[in-house]
Design a protein around this motif. Structure first.
Motif, PDB file in Angstrom:
ATOM      1  N   GLN A  25     -14.469  55.532  15.338  1.00  0.00           N
ATOM      2  CA  GLN A  25     -13.768  55.510  14.053  1.00  0.00           C
ATOM      3  C   GLN A  25     -14.544  56.273  12.987  1.00  0.00           C
ATOM      4  O   GLN A  25     -13.961  57.008  12.189  1.00  0.00           O
ATOM      5  CB  GLN A  25     -13.515  54.065  13.595  1.00  0.00           C
TER       6      GLN A  25
ATOM      7  N   GLU B   9     -10.778  51.387  25.397  1.00  0.00           N
ATOM      8  CA  GLU B   9     -10.011  50.152  25.213  1.00  0.00           C
ATOM      9  C   GLU B   9      -9.492  49.607  26.541  1.00  0.00           C
ATOM     10  O   GLU B   9      -9.232  48.422  26.656  1.00  0.00           O
ATOM     11  CB  GLU B   9      -8.871  50.382  24.220  1.00  0.00           C
ATOM     12  N   ARG B  10      -9.350  50.497  27.542  1.00  0.00           N
ATOM     13  CA  ARG B  10      -8.943  50.055  28.881  1.00  0.00           C
ATOM     14  C   ARG B  10     -10.162  49.731  29.756  1.00  0.00           C
ATOM     15  O   ARG B  10     -10.056  49.662  30.971  1.00  0.00           O
ATOM     16  CB  ARG B  10      -8.090  51.120  29.558  1.00  0.00           C
ATOM     17  N   ASN B  11     -11.319  49.567  29.107  1.00  0.00           N
ATOM     18  CA  ASN B  11     -12.573  49.176  29.754  1.00  0.00           C
ATOM     19  C   ASN B  11     -13.093  50.191  30.764  1.00  0.00           C
ATOM     20  O   ASN B  11     -13.764  49.823  31.727  1.00  0.00           O
ATOM     21  CB  ASN B  11     -12.457  47.794  30.406  1.00  0.00           C
TER      22      ASN B  11
ATOM     23  N   LEU C  86     -16.356  51.594  19.643  1.00  0.00           N
ATOM     24  CA  LEU C  86     -15.124  51.851  18.889  1.00  0.00           C
ATOM     25  C   LEU C  86     -15.416  52.131  17.420  1.00  0.00           C
ATOM     26  O   LEU C  86     -14.761  52.975  16.792  1.00  0.00           O
ATOM     27  CB  LEU C  86     -14.150  50.691  19.060  1.00  0.00           C
TER      28      LEU C  86
ATOM     29  N   ARG D  70     -18.570  47.332  23.345  1.00  0.00           N
ATOM     30  CA  ARG D  70     -17.328  48.041  23.038  1.00  0.00           C
ATOM     31  C   ARG D  70     -17.062  48.112  21.540  1.00  0.00           C
ATOM     32  O   ARG D  70     -16.570  49.111  21.030  1.00  0.00           O
ATOM     33  CB  ARG D  70     -16.131  47.357  23.715  1.00  0.00           C
ATOM     34  N   LYS D  71     -17.390  47.034  20.844  1.00  0.00           N
ATOM     35  CA  LYS D  71     -17.146  47.005  19.403  1.00  0.00           C
ATOM     36  C   LYS D  71     -17.933  48.121  18.704  1.00  0.00           C
ATOM     37  O   LYS D  71     -17.405  48.812  17.838  1.00  0.00           O
ATOM     38  CB  LYS D  71     -17.523  45.637  18.850  1.00  0.00           C
TER      39      LYS D  71
ATOM     40  N   GLU E 164     -10.904  57.139  22.931  1.00  0.00           N
ATOM     41  CA  GLU E 164     -10.715  55.760  22.471  1.00  0.00           C
ATOM     42  C   GLU E 164      -9.818  54.916  23.383  1.00  0.00           C
ATOM     43  O   GLU E 164     -10.203  53.798  23.757  1.00  0.00           O
ATOM     44  CB  GLU E 164     -10.195  55.756  21.030  1.00  0.00           C
ATOM     45  N   PRO E 165      -8.638  55.391  23.783  1.00  0.00           N
ATOM     46  CA  PRO E 165      -7.801  54.554  24.653  1.00  0.00           C
ATOM     47  C   PRO E 165      -8.463  54.221  25.993  1.00  0.00           C
ATOM     48  O   PRO E 165      -8.236  53.150  26.550  1.00  0.00           O
ATOM     49  CB  PRO E 165      -6.535  55.388  24.876  1.00  0.00           C
TER      50      PRO E 165
END
Length: 183
Positions: free
Chosen positions: A30, A116-118, A26, A22-23, A112-113
């Motif tokens: 970006q 972040e919610r997997n 993301l 995930r890192k 992106e969101p």
């Protein structure tokens, strides 16, 4: 004799960070959004010029997104992909280089969101594919057939296409030339 599988050897520069999962996703988002933000302000009637320093020390002022992205030197792979997207758009279509980068940046921002919610990336992509299908269906419903012999309507269409690229006086000349019979 069977040798046990060894871990792959990866050679990186000294100060290189290696991220995964995930890192990394993301970070890629970006980077893509950053490239989109660079050219976003060159769009629209209130577009701003960017002042660039070329490799030989000259100063270039432009609001052409493709020209700006040609001069940007990035190391991040996702950022390079966004720049390559602009180049591909320029080679294939010849226009829309800034718009395609900004659109891709917005698509990344929307994804992106969900990350972040997997949510798994394949589910997000499936959502984009469904949105494409729905959009194409809607466009098919609202499309208007064009009569190729209707000079007035064709002139309006050509005007709409080239008004962003040429001042009005040149656009009228180009449209006038487009009506000449082909040899």
């Amino acid at each position: 004799m069977i040798r046990p599988q060894a871990a792959p050897v990866v050679v990186l520069r000294q100060n290189t960070k290696r991220e995964q999962g995930r890192k990394a996703q993301l970070a890629n988002i970006q980077a893509g959004m950053t490239i989109a933000d660079i050219v976003r302000t060159t769009l629209g009637p209130k577009s701003m010029l960017k002042m660039l320093l070329d490799p030989i020390g000259g100063i270039v002022m432009t609001n052409d997104g493709n020209a700006i992205l040609r001069e940007v030197d990035v190391a991040h792979p996702a950022a390079k992909s966004m720049i390559e997207l602009s180049r591909s758009q320029d080679e294939e279509v010849g226009d829309g280089t800034t718009s395609v980068v900004v659109l891709a940046g917005e698509m990344l921002a929307v994804a992106e969101p969900f990350l972040e919610r997997n949510m798994h990336p394949t589910i997000i992509v499936a959502g984009y594919i469904q949105a494409l299908d729905d959009t194409l269906k809607l466009l098919g419903e609202i499309a208007t057939p064009i009569d190729a012999s209707d000079d007035k309507r064709l002139t309006e269409i050509v005007h709409t296409c080239i008004d962003t690229k040429f001042p009005a006086r040149w656009g009228n000349m180009i449209i006038g030339c487009s009506r000449l019979p082909s040899a």
